[in-house]
Write a protein that holds these residues in place. Sequence first.
Motif, mmCIF file in Angstrom:
data_model
loop_
_atom_site.group_PDB
_atom_site.id
_atom_site.type_symbol
_atom_site.label_atom_id
_atom_site.label_comp_id
_atom_site.label_asym_id
_atom_site.label_seq_id
_atom_site.Cartn_x
_atom_site.Cartn_y
_atom_site.Cartn_z
ATOM 1 N N MET A 41 0.838 -1.215 0.000
ATOM 2 C CA MET A 41 0.000 0.000 0.000
ATOM 3 C C MET A 41 0.862 1.249 0.000
ATOM 4 O O MET A 41 0.591 2.223 -0.708
ATOM 5 N N LEU A 44 2.330 1.652 -3.473
ATOM 6 C CA LEU A 44 1.338 2.154 -4.443
ATOM 7 C C LEU A 44 1.058 3.639 -4.212
ATOM 8 O O LEU A 44 0.955 4.409 -5.171
ATOM 9 N N SER A 45 0.955 4.022 -2.946
ATOM 10 C CA SER A 45 0.699 5.434 -2.633
ATOM 11 C C SER A 45 1.834 6.297 -3.156
ATOM 12 O O SER A 45 1.614 7.340 -3.792
ATOM 13 N N THR A 48 1.729 6.511 -7.007
ATOM 14 C CA THR A 48 0.708 7.416 -7.563
ATOM 15 C C THR A 48 1.066 8.875 -7.304
ATOM 16 O O THR A 48 0.896 9.727 -8.176
ATOM 17 N N VAL A 49 1.587 9.152 -6.131
ATOM 18 C CA VAL A 49 1.977 10.547 -5.839
ATOM 19 C C VAL A 49 3.113 10.978 -6.761
ATOM 20 O O VAL A 49 3.113 12.099 -7.299
ATOM 21 N N LEU A 51 3.854 9.800 -9.729
ATOM 22 C CA LEU A 51 3.336 9.955 -11.090
ATOM 23 C C LEU A 51 2.583 11.271 -11.237
ATOM 24 O O LEU A 51 2.679 11.946 -12.262
ATOM 25 N N ARG A 52 1.828 11.633 -10.201
ATOM 26 C CA ARG A 52 1.087 12.905 -10.248
ATOM 27 C C ARG A 52 2.040 14.083 -10.334
ATOM 28 O O ARG A 52 1.816 15.042 -11.091
ATOM 29 N N GLN A 55 3.440 14.202 -13.782
ATOM 30 C CA GLN A 55 2.407 14.646 -14.716
ATOM 31 C C GLN A 55 2.200 16.158 -14.605
ATOM 32 O O GLN A 55 2.078 16.848 -15.612
ATOM 33 N N ASN A 58 4.949 17.900 -16.319
ATOM 34 C CA ASN A 58 4.780 17.786 -17.768
ATOM 35 C C ASN A 58 3.724 18.765 -18.280
ATOM 36 O O ASN A 58 3.939 19.471 -19.277
ATOM 37 N N ILE A 59 2.620 18.836 -17.564
ATOM 38 C CA ILE A 59 1.529 19.747 -17.957
ATOM 39 C C ILE A 59 2.001 21.190 -17.887
ATOM 40 O O ILE A 59 1.676 22.002 -18.759
ATOM 41 N N ILE A 62 4.008 21.925 -20.945
ATOM 42 C CA ILE A 62 3.142 22.056 -22.122
ATOM 43 C C ILE A 62 2.404 23.390 -22.082
ATOM 44 O O ILE A 62 2.277 24.079 -23.104
ATOM 45 N N GLU A 63 1.959 23.788 -20.893
ATOM 46 C CA GLU A 63 1.242 25.074 -20.769
ATOM 47 C C GLU A 63 2.169 26.243 -21.089
ATOM 48 O O GLU A 63 1.749 27.219 -21.730
ATOM 49 N N LYS A 65 4.737 26.142 -23.107
ATOM 50 C CA LYS A 65 4.938 26.133 -24.561
ATOM 51 C C LYS A 65 3.700 26.684 -25.269
ATOM 52 O O LYS A 65 3.806 27.439 -26.247
ATOM 53 N N LEU A 66 2.537 26.314 -24.741
ATOM 54 C CA LEU A 66 1.278 26.782 -25.318
ATOM 55 C C LEU A 66 1.179 28.301 -25.216
ATOM 56 O O LEU A 66 0.748 28.978 -26.150
ATOM 57 N N VAL B 34 -5.449 8.322 -0.435
ATOM 58 C CA VAL B 34 -4.267 8.595 -1.257
ATOM 59 C C VAL B 34 -4.384 7.963 -2.652
ATOM 60 O O VAL B 34 -4.393 8.661 -3.663
ATOM 61 N N ILE B 35 -4.469 6.641 -2.664
ATOM 62 C CA ILE B 35 -4.339 5.935 -3.949
ATOM 63 C C ILE B 35 -5.495 6.262 -4.901
ATOM 64 O O ILE B 35 -5.253 6.634 -6.067
ATOM 65 N N GLN B 38 -5.601 10.054 -6.125
ATOM 66 C CA GLN B 38 -4.467 10.328 -7.004
ATOM 67 C C GLN B 38 -4.634 9.644 -8.362
ATOM 68 O O GLN B 38 -4.295 10.213 -9.404
ATOM 69 N N LEU B 42 -4.918 11.451 -11.880
ATOM 70 C CA LEU B 42 -3.981 11.074 -12.951
ATOM 71 C C LEU B 42 -4.729 10.889 -14.267
ATOM 72 O O LEU B 42 -4.300 11.380 -15.308
ATOM 73 N N SER B 56 -1.524 22.895 -28.548
ATOM 74 C CA SER B 56 -0.188 23.461 -28.757
ATOM 75 C C SER B 56 0.325 23.108 -30.157
ATOM 76 O O SER B 56 0.884 23.963 -30.862
#
Lengths: 185, 235
Positions: A41, A44-45, A48-49, A51-52, A55, A58-59, A62-63, A65-66, B34-35, B38, B42, B56
């Motif tokens: 657990m 996984l937590s 996910t954190v 990856l967020r 992300q 990354n966003i 992109i913003e 560049k936009l 959390v999981i 998130q 995502l 873009s």
Amino acid sequence: MASRQQNISINLLPPEFMAEEIKSAQFYKIQTIGVGIILAMIFLSSLTVALRILQSSNISRIEEKLGEVTGKVVDLKDRQASLVLLKNRLTTISQNLGAASKQNNMYTLLDKLIPQSVSITSLSVDKIGNAAIVALVPDSNALDSLVTNLYSKEKNEDKIGQVSIESLNRGRDGLFRVSLKVVAR
Amino acid sequence: MMKKEDILKFYSKYRLFVFPAVVALSSLLLIVWVILPQTIKLLTNQATRNDLLHKSQFLEVKAQTLETLDQGDLSKKVEYALNAYPSGKDFGNVLGIIQRITTHTGFSIVSFNVGGSKGSGDQNYSISLQLIGSRQLISTLLNSLEKAPRLMKVDSIEVSQATGIQGAEVNLGLSVLFSPLPQNFGTVDSPLPELSQNEEELLVRLAGAQEGVGITRGEGEIPLTTPRGKANPFE
């Protein structure tokens, strides 16, 4: 006697102690599984954190560049406006330029169909494309030719729907005075 | 102290149930707080990211296309188009063109009247012309007017024998087109219009025809609306 040895095991532990040992063994199994679950657990937590966070980063890129490219397009808005205006105008121009109006077509057709010997006193084409002809015709052959040309689908290119003789009279000079109404198809 | 011992005793006695319960509760809390949130975030942000990326890329292509356009060339093309189909009533320009065409086809203008505009959207105003000339050249006159480098249509035609002089008297009703400029020239997100091959060819024809008639203007100059030809067009 010596070759025949028998192993005799005698459990001298009290029964309560045995039960306790079995319970402990069971608990260690459960504990291992429980710790494994907790660790999964937590993994996984964290995943996910992480990856967020990636992300979001990354966003943001992109913003950014936009934003840059939007600024470029805004700077070139004059060219876009010119292009839009040009397209707007050319659409109508291409539909109308050189395309003969119904009135022009009707006049040209009548000019072609009226025999040379017929003298036109007046010829008018109205806004709908219908025509009115007043003519002096020298003889009946010319009159026949005039009417035939106007009526014939081949000659009138199927552009004339109806021809009606409003008036016809012959003067002392022998000339036919004819008034025709031509309705466009 | 007593309490601690009680807790330890309690735990030792019921550890087979307490420990799994604690593990289950912790796992549930982690999943719910959390999981799951998130993961949902995502997935939604992925869609947002794709939209932003697509936008873009679209704007990049649009910017590149706009950068390749020559502003001077574009302005000239707009000028040719507006000369042919302007945003307002250009009486002087139209009179000049009509005078040139009638002179070229051997007609004399007897009278020239300007009427009101009709319709909305694509608008037009009417012109009544009274001309004298050869009956044989009336078709040529009509075609020349409708092919002129200024949009106009023949609305009505009246031909009669001219009294006293040789030739025919022609009363023409013309409809001269004009249209106000569009209100909206597009936004940042709107796609760029593309000119077709036919439209490019049309621009070349317009440029040639307008330069021939003499209604093109140089940069910064006043439009040439004074026609060439007779000083008095009604002779």
